[in-house]
Design an enzyme around this catalytic site. Structure first.
Site, short mmCIF file in Angstrom:
data_model
loop_
_atom_site.label_atom_id
_atom_site.label_comp_id
_atom_site.label_asym_id
_atom_site.label_seq_id
_atom_site.Cartn_x
_atom_site.Cartn_y
_atom_site.Cartn_z
N THR A 68 -23.89 -58.76 -29.19
CA THR A 68 -23.72 -57.33 -29.37
C THR A 68 -23.48 -56.96 -30.84
OG1 THR A 68 -22.22 -55.50 -28.85
CG2 THR A 68 -21.26 -57.69 -28.79
N ASP A 69 -23.77 -55.71 -31.19
CA ASP A 69 -23.46 -55.23 -32.54
C ASP A 69 -21.96 -55.03 -32.74
OD1 ASP A 69 -23.10 -52.96 -30.95
OD2 ASP A 69 -24.46 -51.68 -32.09
N GLU A 70 -21.19 -55.01 -31.62
CA GLU A 70 -19.76 -54.72 -31.74
C GLU A 70 -19.01 -55.82 -32.49
OE1 GLU A 70 -17.72 -53.14 -28.42
OE2 GLU A 70 -19.45 -51.98 -27.74
N TYR A 90 -13.09 -57.24 -25.91
CA TYR A 90 -14.50 -57.55 -25.58
C TYR A 90 -15.24 -58.08 -26.80
CZ TYR A 90 -19.52 -56.66 -25.13
OH TYR A 90 -20.89 -56.79 -25.18
P1 NAD Z 1 -23.38 -56.46 -17.14
O1 NAD Z 1 -21.91 -56.40 -17.09
O2 NAD Z 1 -24.19 -55.37 -16.54
O3 NAD Z 1 -23.89 -57.82 -16.47
C1 NAD Z 1 -23.25 -59.05 -16.68
C2 NAD Z 1 -23.73 -60.00 -15.59
O4 NAD Z 1 -23.09 -61.28 -15.82
C3 NAD Z 1 -23.34 -59.56 -14.19
O5 NAD Z 1 -24.44 -59.72 -13.31
C4 NAD Z 1 -22.21 -60.51 -13.81
O6 NAD Z 1 -22.14 -60.77 -12.41
C5 NAD Z 1 -22.58 -61.76 -14.59
N1 NAD Z 1 -21.43 -62.62 -14.88
C6 NAD Z 1 -20.21 -62.23 -15.32
N2 NAD Z 1 -19.42 -63.31 -15.48
C7 NAD Z 1 -20.17 -64.39 -15.14
C8 NAD Z 1 -19.92 -65.80 -15.09
N3 NAD Z 1 -18.72 -66.30 -15.43
N4 NAD Z 1 -20.91 -66.60 -14.71
C9 NAD Z 1 -22.13 -66.11 -14.35
N5 NAD Z 1 -22.40 -64.80 -14.35
C10 NAD Z 1 -21.44 -63.95 -14.76
O7 NAD Z 1 -23.73 -56.66 -18.68
P2 NAD Z 1 -25.02 -56.17 -19.48
O8 NAD Z 1 -24.79 -54.81 -19.98
O9 NAD Z 1 -26.22 -56.47 -18.67
O10 NAD Z 1 -24.93 -57.16 -20.73
C11 NAD Z 1 -25.59 -58.43 -20.71
C12 NAD Z 1 -25.32 -59.15 -22.01
O11 NAD Z 1 -25.78 -58.36 -23.09
C13 NAD Z 1 -23.82 -59.36 -22.27
O12 NAD Z 1 -23.68 -60.63 -22.87
C14 NAD Z 1 -23.44 -58.26 -23.25
O13 NAD Z 1 -22.39 -58.66 -24.07
C15 NAD Z 1 -24.73 -58.11 -24.03
N6 NAD Z 1 -24.98 -56.78 -24.60
C16 NAD Z 1 -24.90 -55.66 -23.82
C17 NAD Z 1 -25.23 -54.41 -24.37
C18 NAD Z 1 -25.18 -53.15 -23.55
O14 NAD Z 1 -25.32 -52.06 -24.13
N7 NAD Z 1 -25.01 -53.21 -22.24
C19 NAD Z 1 -25.60 -54.32 -25.71
C20 NAD Z 1 -25.66 -55.51 -26.48
C21 NAD Z 1 -25.36 -56.73 -25.90
O1 DAU Z 2 -22.79 -51.64 -28.82
C1 DAU Z 2 -23.16 -52.50 -27.77
C2 DAU Z 2 -22.16 -52.38 -26.66
O2 DAU Z 2 -22.40 -51.13 -26.03
C3 DAU Z 2 -22.24 -53.51 -25.65
O3 DAU Z 2 -21.93 -54.71 -26.29
C4 DAU Z 2 -21.28 -53.26 -24.48
O4 DAU Z 2 -21.44 -54.27 -23.52
C5 DAU Z 2 -21.62 -51.92 -23.88
O5 DAU Z 2 -20.72 -51.63 -22.83
C6 DAU Z 2 -21.57 -50.82 -24.93
O6 DAU Z 2 -20.21 -50.59 -25.39
P1 DAU Z 2 -19.66 -49.11 -25.62
O7 DAU Z 2 -18.19 -49.14 -25.54
O8 DAU Z 2 -20.26 -48.50 -26.83
O9 DAU Z 2 -20.32 -48.37 -24.32
P2 DAU Z 2 -19.74 -47.30 -23.30
O10 DAU Z 2 -20.91 -46.83 -22.49
O11 DAU Z 2 -18.55 -47.80 -22.57
O12 DAU Z 2 -19.29 -46.11 -24.26
C7 DAU Z 2 -20.21 -45.49 -25.13
C8 DAU Z 2 -19.44 -44.48 -25.95
O13 DAU Z 2 -19.06 -43.40 -25.09
C9 DAU Z 2 -18.15 -45.01 -26.54
O14 DAU Z 2 -17.94 -44.40 -27.81
C10 DAU Z 2 -17.07 -44.55 -25.56
C11 DAU Z 2 -17.62 -43.25 -25.04
N1 DAU Z 2 -17.29 -42.90 -23.65
C12 DAU Z 2 -17.50 -43.82 -22.69
C13 DAU Z 2 -17.22 -43.52 -21.37
C14 DAU Z 2 -17.43 -44.57 -20.28
C15 DAU Z 2 -16.84 -41.61 -23.35
O15 DAU Z 2 -16.68 -40.75 -24.25
N2 DAU Z 2 -16.57 -41.31 -22.05
C16 DAU Z 2 -16.73 -42.23 -21.03
O16 DAU Z 2 -16.44 -41.91 -19.86
#
Ligand code: NAD
Ligand code: DAU
Length: 354
Positions: free
Chosen positions: A133-135, A159
């Site tokens: 992630t970019d975080e 996280y």
């Molecule tokens: P998600 O939470 O939707 O999915 C995670 C999946 O991993 C789920 O299906 C869960 O059951 C599985 N999982 C959790 N713990 C596990 C374990 N111990 N063993 C096997 N499976 C397990 O997450 P996502 O949004 O699909 O993110 C996927 C990956 O991409 C993560 O590594 C996250 O950090 C990264 N990522 C997400 C975002 C985003 O915006 N969602 C952005 C950048 C990177």
């Molecule tokens: O940047 C990549 C990341 O983006 C991933 O690594 C994470 O897995 C993914 O969950 C996401 O993180 P964020 O914290 O940015 O996503 P989220 O959707 O939770 O929140 C997006 C923005 O919106 C953040 O600034 C918090 C805000 N927010 C979120 C929720 C759920 C609100 O204002 N209200 C809300 O109810």
């Protein structure tokens, strides 16, 4: 040839598996623990398809990993499995350390043992792609340039700290043991099958249900948004052509404040499914307490992946968000499965029950 995917029942992993099986013949072994975020309903179109081998399991389970690797002999591993929600990491960081750090460690060790036993040719061709992630780079001020691969790691939430730790492990396993790794650091994804704890699906579903749309703090935090199918195409490209040991930032060049995002969703819903009283969904917006330690701005400089590998996102924020809102309107059975909790029974009824 086979690819092993972890976390392939989650949001991005699920989209990755769907896109892969729609485009390629190569089978996927999908290991997912099916936490609350794992949803096999997402993959139901490939139920019974021999190319999709699903295993309910934990990436921290070394015995299971050894068995799967020796049985399926994958040419690559793509590691999506993680705890992914920042707010949950603030309330309960333990699971994040367990899966994102200890789990990645177990997966790396199992992979190393498997990789060492491969023939020279298979060893050379093998790849371990870690999805991050970019975080991990922390937060930006409004005037800072976007994150490049050279930015320092400065994670601010449990996280992002756990993801940063996993990135460091992946890096070290390459540097010390020569494991052929690739790492991608991506910005915020959105699109189909997104669990409605995250901003975009939460706002769509709350709007339609007549519930408040919670805006944390002043709503001026900035995220860079990438349509999930674009993230999946970037991962396929890095897997295919990325240089071993390199990291690639992946982003959509779409910086938006949270208020802009929520307003855009309300505008689309006003057009596609107007409220019966004719009032805009924007009226449901409600300012709530801010997230502790809330990162103010993320932005990705995705020029390395564009220049080195020729990857660019296909969707703009406008086209991707429209597709996403329409998807949620048209896929009520998936939405209802998630909101009712029924999706949790999918494994039992559709797999073990047969
Ligand atoms: P998600 O939470 O939707 O999915 C995670 C999946 O991993 C789920 O299906 C869960 O059951 C599985 N999982 C959790 N713990 C596990 C374990 N111990 N063993 C096997 N499976 C397990 O997450 P996502 O949004 O699909 O993110 C996927 C990956 O991409 C993560 O590594 C996250 O950090 C990264 N990522 C997400 C975002 C985003 O915006 N969602 C952005 C950048 C990177
Ligand atoms: O940047 C990549 C990341 O983006 C991933 O690594 C994470 O897995 C993914 O969950 C996401 O993180 P964020 O914290 O940015 O996503 P989220 O959707 O939770 O929140 C997006 C923005 O919106 C953040 O600034 C918090 C805000 N927010 C979120 C929720 C759920 C609100 O204002 N209200 C809300 O109810």
């Amino acid at each position: 040839m086979t690819v092993l995917v972890t976390g392939g029942a989650g949001f991005i992993g699920g989209n990755f598996v769907l896109d892969w099986l729609r485009q390629l013949d190569e089978p996927i072994v999908n290991i997912d623990k099916l936490t609350y975020a794992g949803n096999l309903q997402t993959l139901s179109v490939f139920e019974g398809d021999a190319r999709h081998h699903f295993v309910c399991g934990d990436i921290g389970d070394r015995v299971l990993l050894d068995k799967l690797l020796s049985e399926h002999q994958p040419r690559a591993i793509v590691n999506f499995a993680a705890e992914s929600h920042v707010d949950r990491s603030i309330h309960g960081p333990g699971e994040f350390i367990q899966t994102n750090v200890v789990g990645t460690f177990a997966l790396l060790e199992a992979t190393r043992a498997y990789w060492l036993g491969l023939s020279d040719q298979a060893k050379y061709a093998f790849r371990f792609l870690h999805v991050s992630t970019d975080e991990v780079y922390g937060t930006l001020t409004p005037d800072d340039p976007p994150f490049s691969e050279m930015n320092r790691y400065e994670p601010n939430s449990p996280y992002s700290a756990s993801k940063a730790a996993s990135d460091h492990l992946v890096r070290a396993w390459h540097h010390t043991y020569g494991l052929p790794v690739l790492t991608t650091n991506c910005s915020n994804n959105y699109g189909p099958y997104h669990f409605p704890e995250k901003l975009i699906p939460l706002v769509i579903l709350h709007a339609l249900a007549g519930k408040p749309l919670p805006i944390y703090g002043d709503g001026q935090q900035v995220r860079d948004w990438l349509y999930v199918k674009d993230h999946c195409s970037a991962i396929r490209r890095v897997l295919e052509a990325g240089a071993v040991g390199e990291t690639y930032n992946v982003g959509g060049w779409n910086e938006k404040t949270n208020l802009e995002v929520v307003m855009a969703i309300c505008g689309l819903l006003d057009e596609l499914k107007p409220r019966q009283d004719g009032v805009s969904y924007a009226q449901q917006m409600t300012y709530v307490q801010d997230r502790p330690g809330h990162d103010r701005r993320y932005a990705i400089d995705a020029s390395k992946i564009e220049q080195a590998l020729g990857w660019k996102p296909a969707e703009t924020f406008e086209t991707g968000l429209r597709k996403t809102v329409i998807w949620y309107l048209e896929n009520q059975s998936w939405v209802q499965g998630v909101t009712s909790g029924q999706y949790r029974q999918w494994l039992e009824t559709h797999y073990h029950g047969k």
